[in-house]
Design a protein around this motif. Structure first.
Motif, PDB file in Angstrom:
ATOM      1  N   THR A  73       0.816  -1.218   0.000  1.00  0.00           N
ATOM      2  CA  THR A  73       0.000   0.000   0.000  1.00  0.00           C
ATOM      3  C   THR A  73       0.849   1.267   0.000  1.00  0.00           C
ATOM      4  O   THR A  73       0.316   2.357  -0.195  1.00  0.00           O
ATOM      5  CB  THR A  73      -0.948   0.026   1.218  1.00  0.00           C
ATOM      6  N   THR A  74       2.173   1.131   0.210  1.00  0.00           N
ATOM      7  CA  THR A  74       3.032   2.316   0.256  1.00  0.00           C
ATOM      8  C   THR A  74       3.804   2.533  -1.037  1.00  0.00           C
ATOM      9  O   THR A  74       4.479   3.547  -1.181  1.00  0.00           O
ATOM     10  CB  THR A  74       4.042   2.209   1.405  1.00  0.00           C
ATOM     11  N   ILE A  75       3.720   1.601  -1.974  1.00  0.00           N
ATOM     12  CA  ILE A  75       4.545   1.690  -3.183  1.00  0.00           C
ATOM     13  C   ILE A  75       4.321   3.000  -3.918  1.00  0.00           C
ATOM     14  O   ILE A  75       5.270   3.725  -4.253  1.00  0.00           O
ATOM     15  CB  ILE A  75       4.272   0.496  -4.114  1.00  0.00           C
ATOM     16  N   LEU A  76       3.072   3.326  -4.190  1.00  0.00           N
ATOM     17  CA  LEU A  76       2.794   4.517  -4.990  1.00  0.00           C
ATOM     18  C   LEU A  76       3.134   5.789  -4.230  1.00  0.00           C
ATOM     19  O   LEU A  76       3.620   6.756  -4.821  1.00  0.00           O
ATOM     20  CB  LEU A  76       1.331   4.520  -5.428  1.00  0.00           C
ATOM     21  N   VAL A  77       2.914   5.799  -2.929  1.00  0.00           N
ATOM     22  CA  VAL A  77       3.295   6.961  -2.115  1.00  0.00           C
ATOM     23  C   VAL A  77       4.797   7.175  -2.204  1.00  0.00           C
ATOM     24  O   VAL A  77       5.278   8.300  -2.388  1.00  0.00           O
ATOM     25  CB  VAL A  77       2.863   6.756  -0.648  1.00  0.00           C
ATOM     26  N   ASP A  78       5.556   6.095  -2.097  1.00  0.00           N
ATOM     27  CA  ASP A  78       7.014   6.195  -2.135  1.00  0.00           C
ATOM     28  C   ASP A  78       7.520   6.625  -3.509  1.00  0.00           C
ATOM     29  O   ASP A  78       8.508   7.362  -3.617  1.00  0.00           O
ATOM     30  CB  ASP A  78       7.648   4.857  -1.747  1.00  0.00           C
ATOM     31  N   VAL A  79       6.859   6.170  -4.567  1.00  0.00           N
ATOM     32  CA  VAL A  79       7.281   6.558  -5.913  1.00  0.00           C
ATOM     33  C   VAL A  79       7.121   8.059  -6.114  1.00  0.00           C
ATOM     34  O   VAL A  79       7.954   8.706  -6.760  1.00  0.00           O
ATOM     35  CB  VAL A  79       6.483   5.779  -6.982  1.00  0.00           C
ATOM     36  N   ALA A  84      14.453  11.457  -3.109  1.00  0.00           N
ATOM     37  CA  ALA A  84      15.338  10.458  -3.700  1.00  0.00           C
ATOM     38  C   ALA A  84      15.287  10.588  -5.219  1.00  0.00           C
ATOM     39  O   ALA A  84      14.333  11.140  -5.779  1.00  0.00           O
ATOM     40  CB  ALA A  84      14.906   9.058  -3.279  1.00  0.00           C
ATOM     41  N   SER A  85      16.304  10.078  -5.891  1.00  0.00           N
ATOM     42  CA  SER A  85      16.307  10.106  -7.346  1.00  0.00           C
ATOM     43  C   SER A  85      15.206   9.200  -7.879  1.00  0.00           C
ATOM     44  O   SER A  85      14.731   8.301  -7.180  1.00  0.00           O
ATOM     45  CB  SER A  85      17.660   9.645  -7.888  1.00  0.00           C
ATOM     46  N   ILE A  86      14.831   9.431  -9.126  1.00  0.00           N
ATOM     47  CA  ILE A  86      13.777   8.598  -9.714  1.00  0.00           C
ATOM     48  C   ILE A  86      14.239   7.146  -9.797  1.00  0.00           C
ATOM     49  O   ILE A  86      13.436   6.224  -9.593  1.00  0.00           O
ATOM     50  CB  ILE A  86      13.318   9.139 -11.086  1.00  0.00           C
ATOM     51  N   LEU A  87      15.519   6.903 -10.039  1.00  0.00           N
ATOM     52  CA  LEU A  87      16.010   5.526 -10.081  1.00  0.00           C
ATOM     53  C   LEU A  87      15.896   4.871  -8.710  1.00  0.00           C
ATOM     54  O   LEU A  87      15.471   3.708  -8.599  1.00  0.00           O
ATOM     55  CB  LEU A  87      17.462   5.480 -10.566  1.00  0.00           C
ATOM     56  N   GLU A  88      16.253   5.606  -7.663  1.00  0.00           N
ATOM     57  CA  GLU A  88      16.134   5.041  -6.313  1.00  0.00           C
ATOM     58  C   GLU A  88      14.681   4.700  -5.996  1.00  0.00           C
ATOM     59  O   GLU A  88      14.389   3.667  -5.387  1.00  0.00           O
ATOM     60  CB  GLU A  88      16.680   6.033  -5.276  1.00  0.00           C
ATOM     61  N   ARG A  89      13.767   5.553  -6.419  1.00  0.00           N
ATOM     62  CA  ARG A  89      12.353   5.294  -6.145  1.00  0.00           C
ATOM     63  C   ARG A  89      11.823   4.111  -6.949  1.00  0.00           C
ATOM     64  O   ARG A  89      11.055   3.298  -6.441  1.00  0.00           O
ATOM     65  CB  ARG A  89      11.530   6.553  -6.411  1.00  0.00           C
ATOM     66  N   LEU A  90      12.237   3.999  -8.215  1.00  0.00           N
ATOM     67  CA  LEU A  90      11.810   2.855  -9.027  1.00  0.00           C
ATOM     68  C   LEU A  90      12.377   1.556  -8.470  1.00  0.00           C
ATOM     69  O   LEU A  90      11.681   0.540  -8.393  1.00  0.00           O
ATOM     70  CB  LEU A  90      12.243   3.041 -10.482  1.00  0.00           C
ATOM     71  N   ALA A  95      11.794  -3.412  -5.248  1.00  0.00           N
ATOM     72  CA  ALA A  95      12.207  -4.232  -4.097  1.00  0.00           C
ATOM     73  C   ALA A  95      10.995  -4.620  -3.251  1.00  0.00           C
ATOM     74  O   ALA A  95      10.904  -5.755  -2.761  1.00  0.00           O
ATOM     75  CB  ALA A  95      13.228  -3.472  -3.256  1.00  0.00           C
ATOM     76  N   THR A  96      10.059  -3.696  -3.098  1.00  0.00           N
ATOM     77  CA  THR A  96       8.842  -4.002  -2.355  1.00  0.00           C
ATOM     78  C   THR A  96       7.994  -5.032  -3.091  1.00  0.00           C
ATOM     79  O   THR A  96       7.502  -6.000  -2.500  1.00  0.00           O
ATOM     80  CB  THR A  96       8.021  -2.727  -2.116  1.00  0.00           C
ATOM     81  N   ILE A  97       7.806  -4.815  -4.387  1.00  0.00           N
ATOM     82  CA  ILE A  97       7.018  -5.756  -5.191  1.00  0.00           C
ATOM     83  C   ILE A  97       7.629  -7.154  -5.125  1.00  0.00           C
ATOM     84  O   ILE A  97       6.926  -8.156  -5.004  1.00  0.00           O
ATOM     85  CB  ILE A  97       6.925  -5.270  -6.646  1.00  0.00           C
ATOM     86  N   ALA A  98       8.957  -7.214  -5.204  1.00  0.00           N
ATOM     87  CA  ALA A  98       9.649  -8.504  -5.280  1.00  0.00           C
ATOM     88  C   ALA A  98       9.807  -9.199  -3.936  1.00  0.00           C
ATOM     89  O   ALA A  98      10.213 -10.369  -3.892  1.00  0.00           O
ATOM     90  CB  ALA A  98      11.034  -8.298  -5.901  1.00  0.00           C
ATOM     91  N   ASP A  99       9.486  -8.520  -2.852  1.00  0.00           N
ATOM     92  CA  ASP A  99       9.630  -9.114  -1.521  1.00  0.00           C
ATOM     93  C   ASP A  99       8.831 -10.421  -1.455  1.00  0.00           C
ATOM     94  O   ASP A  99       7.632 -10.435  -1.710  1.00  0.00           O
ATOM     95  CB  ASP A  99       9.099  -8.125  -0.486  1.00  0.00           C
ATOM     96  N   LEU A 187      15.297  -1.145 -15.159  1.00  0.00           N
ATOM     97  CA  LEU A 187      14.844   0.040 -14.438  1.00  0.00           C
ATOM     98  C   LEU A 187      15.839   1.187 -14.583  1.00  0.00           C
ATOM     99  O   LEU A 187      15.438   2.357 -14.689  1.00  0.00           O
ATOM    100  CB  LEU A 187      14.609  -0.294 -12.968  1.00  0.00           C
ATOM    101  N   ALA A 188      17.119   0.865 -14.611  1.00  0.00           N
ATOM    102  CA  ALA A 188      18.133   1.910 -14.808  1.00  0.00           C
ATOM    103  C   ALA A 188      17.977   2.556 -16.185  1.00  0.00           C
ATOM    104  O   ALA A 188      18.071   3.781 -16.322  1.00  0.00           O
ATOM    105  CB  ALA A 188      19.531   1.325 -14.647  1.00  0.00           C
ATOM    106  N   ALA A 189      17.725   1.744 -17.193  1.00  0.00           N
ATOM    107  CA  ALA A 189      17.540   2.277 -18.544  1.00  0.00           C
ATOM    108  C   ALA A 189      16.280   3.134 -18.604  1.00  0.00           C
ATOM    109  O   ALA A 189      16.258   4.202 -19.248  1.00  0.00           O
ATOM    110  CB  ALA A 189      17.440   1.133 -19.558  1.00  0.00           C
ATOM    111  N   LEU A 190      15.250   2.716 -17.916  1.00  0.00           N
ATOM    112  CA  LEU A 190      14.000   3.482 -17.895  1.00  0.00           C
ATOM    113  C   LEU A 190      14.216   4.818 -17.187  1.00  0.00           C
ATOM    114  O   LEU A 190      13.766   5.873 -17.660  1.00  0.00           O
ATOM    115  CB  LEU A 190      12.931   2.667 -17.183  1.00  0.00           C
ATOM    116  N   ALA A 191      14.913   4.811 -16.063  1.00  0.00           N
ATOM    117  CA  ALA A 191      15.198   6.041 -15.348  1.00  0.00           C
ATOM    118  C   ALA A 191      16.031   6.993 -16.197  1.00  0.00           C
ATOM    119  O   ALA A 191      15.826   8.218 -16.171  1.00  0.00           O
ATOM    120  CB  ALA A 191      15.905   5.729 -14.033  1.00  0.00           C
TER     121      ALA A 191
END
Length: 199
Positions: A73-79, A84-90, A95-99, A187-191
């Motif tokens: 429930t916090t993923i979108l808030v954190d994004v 933080a940089s956009i890469l760090e947020r992505l 990391a949360t999704i993959a937990d 994700l790095a390429a996307l950022a």
């Protein structure tokens, strides 16, 4: 059997928690109102009274299941959070999704999503949320980074599609290390593309 002394709101909450337990353990592919009612100690009439149709009940259960996995429930808030940089947020979102603790939710999500594809009228509300909620949030984060609205929306849908594809791969392979090796450079390429798209 329904208790005559339990307040309706309390009984609905008790039933909903039992329903979530059941669908997380057994999924929904073979779910029937009669079978579910029997599993949670109720009856068809009461489930319809409290939740409406079976489809409405499934959507309600999916939303409640998300609460069982609080980091989801916090993923979108954190994004969208600045600092933080956009890469760090992505990467943090991934990391949360993959937990592994969130896998039961992902299994249920993809099962409901698959069924919704065959019953678009019945699951219109759910498909609307799936199709827009995450992408809208990510697009706002990209706009805040200086990306034009139209390009931010396209990049956001690409981001969510990448996350969902990686989720599906995790579920199908169970190979966290392999999926991580694929996720991080993607994700790095996307950022980097988000950075290049700033106006």
């Amino acid at each position: 059997m329904e208790s005559a002394t339990t307040a309706p709101t309390d009984r609905r909450e008790q039933l909903l928690e039992s329903i979530v337990d059941h669908v997380l353990d057994h999924g929904i592919a073979r779910l029937t109102l009669r079978g579910l009612a029997s599993a949670v100690g109720s009856n068809n009439r009461m489930l319809l009274y409290y939740f409406g149709s079976l489809e409405d009940l499934v959507i309600t259960a999916l939303h409640r299941a998300e609460v069982r996995f609080p980091t989801m429930t916090t993923i979108l808030v954190d994004v969208e959070a600045p600092g933080a940089s956009i890469l760090e947020r992505l990467n943090g979102a991934w990391a949360t999704i993959a937990d592994p603790a969130n896998r039961p939710f992902h299994r249920l999500f993809f099962e409901v999503f698959g069924l919704a594809g065959y019953g678009q009228e019945r699951f219109r509300e759910l498909l609307g949320v799936i199709g827009t909620e995450w992408a809208d949030s990510v697009a706002r984060a990209y706009v805040a980074e200086g990306v034009a609205q139209e390009q931010a929306e396209a990049l956001a849908h690409e981001t969510v599609a990448l996350w969902r594809g990686l989720q599906a791969t995790l579920l199908s392979t169970g190979d966290d290390a392999l999926v991580s090796r694929a996720a991080l450079p993607a994700l790095a390429a996307l950022a980097a593309r988000v950075g290049a798209a700033r106006v």
